[in-house]
Motif scaffolding. Sequence first.
Motif, mmCIF file in Angstrom:
data_model
loop_
_atom_site.group_PDB
_atom_site.id
_atom_site.type_symbol
_atom_site.label_atom_id
_atom_site.label_comp_id
_atom_site.label_asym_id
_atom_site.label_seq_id
_atom_site.Cartn_x
_atom_site.Cartn_y
_atom_site.Cartn_z
ATOM 1 N N UNK A 1 7.033 11.349 17.707
ATOM 2 C CA UNK A 1 6.709 12.342 16.987
ATOM 3 C C UNK A 1 5.376 11.784 15.949
ATOM 4 N N UNK A 2 4.248 11.255 16.592
ATOM 5 C CA UNK A 2 3.465 10.438 16.156
ATOM 6 C C UNK A 2 1.947 11.549 16.167
ATOM 7 N N UNK A 3 1.218 11.066 15.699
ATOM 8 C CA UNK A 3 -0.365 11.970 15.795
ATOM 9 C C UNK A 3 -0.866 11.906 17.113
ATOM 10 N N UNK B 1 0.779 -1.019 0.034
ATOM 11 C CA UNK B 1 0.128 0.003 0.046
ATOM 12 C C UNK B 1 0.716 1.380 0.071
ATOM 13 N N UNK B 2 0.170 2.321 -0.447
ATOM 14 C CA UNK B 2 1.060 3.480 -0.696
ATOM 15 C C UNK B 2 0.262 4.482 0.615
ATOM 16 N N UNK B 3 1.212 4.764 1.587
ATOM 17 C CA UNK B 3 0.822 5.641 2.642
ATOM 18 C C UNK B 3 0.608 7.157 2.289
ATOM 19 N N UNK B 4 -0.121 7.778 2.607
ATOM 20 C CA UNK B 4 -0.590 9.059 2.540
ATOM 21 C C UNK B 4 -0.803 9.983 3.662
ATOM 22 N N UNK B 5 0.215 9.688 4.547
ATOM 23 C CA UNK B 5 0.269 10.603 5.924
ATOM 24 C C UNK B 5 -0.740 9.727 6.680
ATOM 25 N N UNK C 1 -9.808 9.353 12.662
ATOM 26 C CA UNK C 1 -9.071 10.570 12.546
ATOM 27 C C UNK C 1 -7.886 10.343 13.474
ATOM 28 N N UNK C 2 -6.796 10.509 12.849
ATOM 29 C CA UNK C 2 -5.343 10.387 13.436
ATOM 30 C C UNK C 2 -4.570 8.797 13.233
ATOM 31 N N UNK C 3 -5.195 7.969 12.572
ATOM 32 C CA UNK C 3 -4.740 6.916 12.023
ATOM 33 C C UNK C 3 -3.875 7.091 10.631
ATOM 34 N N UNK C 4 -3.364 5.875 10.403
ATOM 35 C CA UNK C 4 -2.617 6.076 9.060
ATOM 36 C C UNK C 4 -3.466 6.191 7.741
ATOM 37 N N UNK D 1 3.930 10.165 9.758
ATOM 38 C CA UNK D 1 4.511 8.889 9.524
ATOM 39 C C UNK D 1 3.571 7.915 10.553
ATOM 40 N N UNK D 2 3.553 8.306 11.530
ATOM 41 C CA UNK D 2 2.659 7.605 12.602
ATOM 42 C C UNK D 2 1.392 8.073 13.243
ATOM 43 N N UNK D 3 0.478 7.192 13.265
ATOM 44 C CA UNK D 3 -0.912 7.302 13.737
ATOM 45 C C UNK D 3 -0.983 7.643 15.136
ATOM 46 N N UNK D 4 -2.032 7.493 15.621
ATOM 47 C CA UNK D 4 -2.368 7.775 17.178
ATOM 48 C C UNK D 4 -2.176 6.373 17.884
ATOM 49 N N UNK D 5 -2.158 6.525 19.128
ATOM 50 C CA UNK D 5 -2.186 5.291 19.775
ATOM 51 C C UNK D 5 -3.477 4.475 20.395
ATOM 52 N N UNK D 6 -4.410 4.709 19.786
ATOM 53 C CA UNK D 6 -5.744 4.505 20.298
ATOM 54 C C UNK D 6 -5.896 2.976 20.017
ATOM 55 N N UNK D 7 -6.545 2.063 20.837
ATOM 56 C CA UNK D 7 -6.567 0.754 20.855
ATOM 57 C C UNK D 7 -7.206 0.210 19.689
ATOM 58 N N UNK D 8 -6.610 -0.807 19.129
ATOM 59 C CA UNK D 8 -7.342 -1.525 18.075
ATOM 60 C C UNK D 8 -7.156 -1.235 16.433
ATOM 61 N N UNK D 9 -6.456 -0.156 16.595
ATOM 62 C CA UNK D 9 -6.074 0.600 15.196
ATOM 63 C C UNK D 9 -4.595 0.152 14.740
#
Length: 1008
Positions: A896-898, A792-796, A815-818, A908-916
Amino acid sequence: MLLMLLFETATATAQPQSIVKGIVVDKENSPVIGASVIQKGTVNGAITDLNGNFALPMQGNKPHVIIISYVGMKTQEIKVTNENIGQIVLTDNDKLLDEVVVVSYGKQSKRLITGSVQSLKATELADIPVAQLSQKLQGKLAGVQINQVTGIPGQGMQIRIRGQASISAGSDPLIVVDGFPINTDLANINPDEIETISVLKDASASSLYGSRAANGVVLITTKRAKAGTSSLNVSAYTGVQQIPNELKPKMMNASEFAQFKKEIAEENGWSVPDMFKDPSQYGKGTDWLDVITRSALMQNYSVNYTTSTEKFSTSAIAGYMKQEGILLNSDYSRISLRINSDYKFNEKLKLGFNFAGTLTQNNTPNSDGTWYDSPSIIQSALLTSPLAPWKNEDGSIPINADDWSGHSYGASAGPNWYNQVQVVKNTGKSTNAIANGFLEYEPIKGLILKTSLNGEIFNSVADAFTPSTAGGIFNPGSETDASRISGSHGNNYTYSWLWENTANYTFNLLKDHNFDVLAGWTAQRAHTETGAMYGKDYPDNRIQALSAAKTITGSTDIQDWALLSFVSRLNYNYKHKYLLSLTYRTDGSSKFGVDNRWGGFPSASIGWIASEEKFIKNIKPISYLKFRGSYGVVGNNNVGNYTQYASMVNTNAVINNLYLSGKSLGGFNNAMLGWENTKEWDLGMDISFFDNRINFSYDYYHKTTDDLLYNVELPISSGFTNFNTNIGKLAFWGHEFMLSTQNLTGAFKWNTDFNIAFNDNKVLALGTSNATLYGDNTINQVGKRIGELFGLVQDGVYWNQKDFDSSPKYTGAQVGTIKYKDMDSSGDVTNDERDKRPIGRTSPVATLGMTNTFSYRHFDLSFVFSGAFGHKMYNYFDRFATNLDGSFNVLKEVNDRWRSEDNPGNGKHGKVISGTTGTERDWFSSNFVYDASYLTLKNITLGYSIPFKKTEAIKSLRIYGSVQQAFVITKYPGNNPEASSSGGVSAGIDYTRYPVPRTFTLGINLNL
């Protein structure tokens, strides 16, 4: 009676009075092939053979004078005082020195070579104190990429010539030592035994090796005694190895990891556990990479004795090398002995014998790979919580770092890796013996008949034992649970022999027409026996022998193959100026189908030494100019020995209410199965300027590999599963440049050797209907490059609600995930071929090397660079080291994550919410694909040669200091930008490798 008297008188007048013999060599004591030897004042002449020898019948009355000449060397006139002149040394005529280069089945003047051959002498590699010959070659050869893919002692070198790759056959070059294609690895050869290395890069140069030459050929000749000399050479060095700090992953320390765990709880709205409420209390904690690694010693000793008389010469080289690994409990040692002897019965008959024996031992923990495939120590230790201690306050060593039984340190359960690396046994021993014997007979001048018999025996054993206390991630060790104990034993016994018979005739006609004709046949056979046994149900950890296990299972295998071949070659030149070479080899191999056993491999090449033309000679800056062109066909037979036969599979069935196990056919027999064919043409030019102070070479090559060995899946309705056949086509092409300059001469000397190669490839055909072939997260498509990364191509990230609402989504996105690109414009994102795309080429755009050497009086200094540019690599370690659920220790960059719409991080990195986190971690994407370009200063050496008078017993003594892997310039975040292969189906992925160390060395070379 009168007629008889006239005949006898004429015969007596025509008969030679004597035969003058000698050997012509250059200033390095190497034979000069094809030198002209003329009796002065006559047309009576001869040319030197492959060993530099000549025999010239004299005509007329004494005194006799002979003239020895060769293009690029000073002509000599010698007055004949006896029939055996001995050795005649020709010196450089301030033009191109005509080196003798080892080629397929013999030697040839470098000046007259028409194929693409690059040769190196041992003297050019002597200043690089490394354990393996391949390491000495890094950065030295244009178009030859040599990667040190792992730092495991005794392992890790991978050679690719001109980017060669295959879909399912091997891509390694053929290694030939003293004319014998060996089955063992280059790591088993003591580098101090080597005299010269020749790399045959194009099909013309390598076609005499036929069905085994598609990946190129590396010819190695070992040291022999020089005529009329005796010497004793002792070399030794010792070094210290360390992990370069700049290549260590930047992991969180204890307080940083505790802070990360605290933030996970806070950002998910959970209560913060008591142990993480004050992260600063933990300080730096445990640096697990430092705990399991060390500064490691290495040492090498080599003694080389050579002696030569008129009839007998011998060279004996004994070596000992010991290399500790920078990972605890890892090491490699090698003891080697080589004896090369020659005996000259008379001027026509010569006998030679070579023997080489090697003993190796190694301790190799399971260091490389991913944590879930095996206890891969490097990756697993890095992911372990830094809060966990590796040693108790009382000095005792705990079994586990985190066992979920009252000793949790905030990460996944797992062992103490300091203990794990020490208690797991994984050892190997091997013996290898190679012997060569040859007999040469010269019945008439210029005709050499040679028969040689070669044999190799290899035997290795490997033993492993994993005690119950070892454990792994999610699997803590135990003192009492004997069910965790396992052991194994494996063995490999291989022998092969090769019988070769050749006739080589070197002659000239009408003085200017020079011929070198080779014909012969060879037969080779190899046999391998392997066995493996596995044990479980041990009573406890004390007895590690396999016999202690209650349950032992195992398997054995036997493999055989044979090859019968016929070889022929014609080299012709006119006035050493217009060159032609024709070769043809026929191979009959047991590896392929009975209806396609034989294959022919022809080649043709031409050359023109334009600098011998009058209109070029008048251009004074040009010292030498040659144009080359070649075309040839070679093959690749690196496949299994029985793939032409129908495969057998395990089959279970119920007959008469009984459950029975058996075998059934799993695929079709293919009597037409053959080798992969590579057709290649090469155009080249060699030019020198200003009395050879500037030398430049260029090659353009283009090759196509078709009849790819391919395992075709069959429809279920056929009743079978697969079918081995030849189908598919690949193309490779590139440009190679080599530049050698004498920048400064005189008391202060400075020489530079530079090479750069640009290589590319394309898939032209695949499978039965050009169906896409998928590798391990790579893709092969018609019209695209081989083995491109596929994902897959990441887009932020989804920066805010507005961005989320207007963007394609996958299940579970927030919101906040990859965020990934919707490549098929369907409106949603799926983790499959619909949205996956090629995300990086795995073969470099360019590879380069550069060597600078300086000398002043008795000091010398050298620098060797090696680099590759324009390719990508997937860092598999990042997949876990940026895991956002807190299961593992992570890289500092995770900070330096969301975190919020106002603090979105670097994208580059999303948030730390569980399950994602599984989506970000487990979906193969461009998020962890990096530019793997690098430039490495492979070697710096500073030496001093202590001056001695020629009359003293010590001929020379040199001391030196050296640094290997002095620095690496790269943007790649892993510990080794060379960790992946240079191209192929499963290239471009770094599964975490044993670090390549930086080594500081001190050594001496003593010559008596």
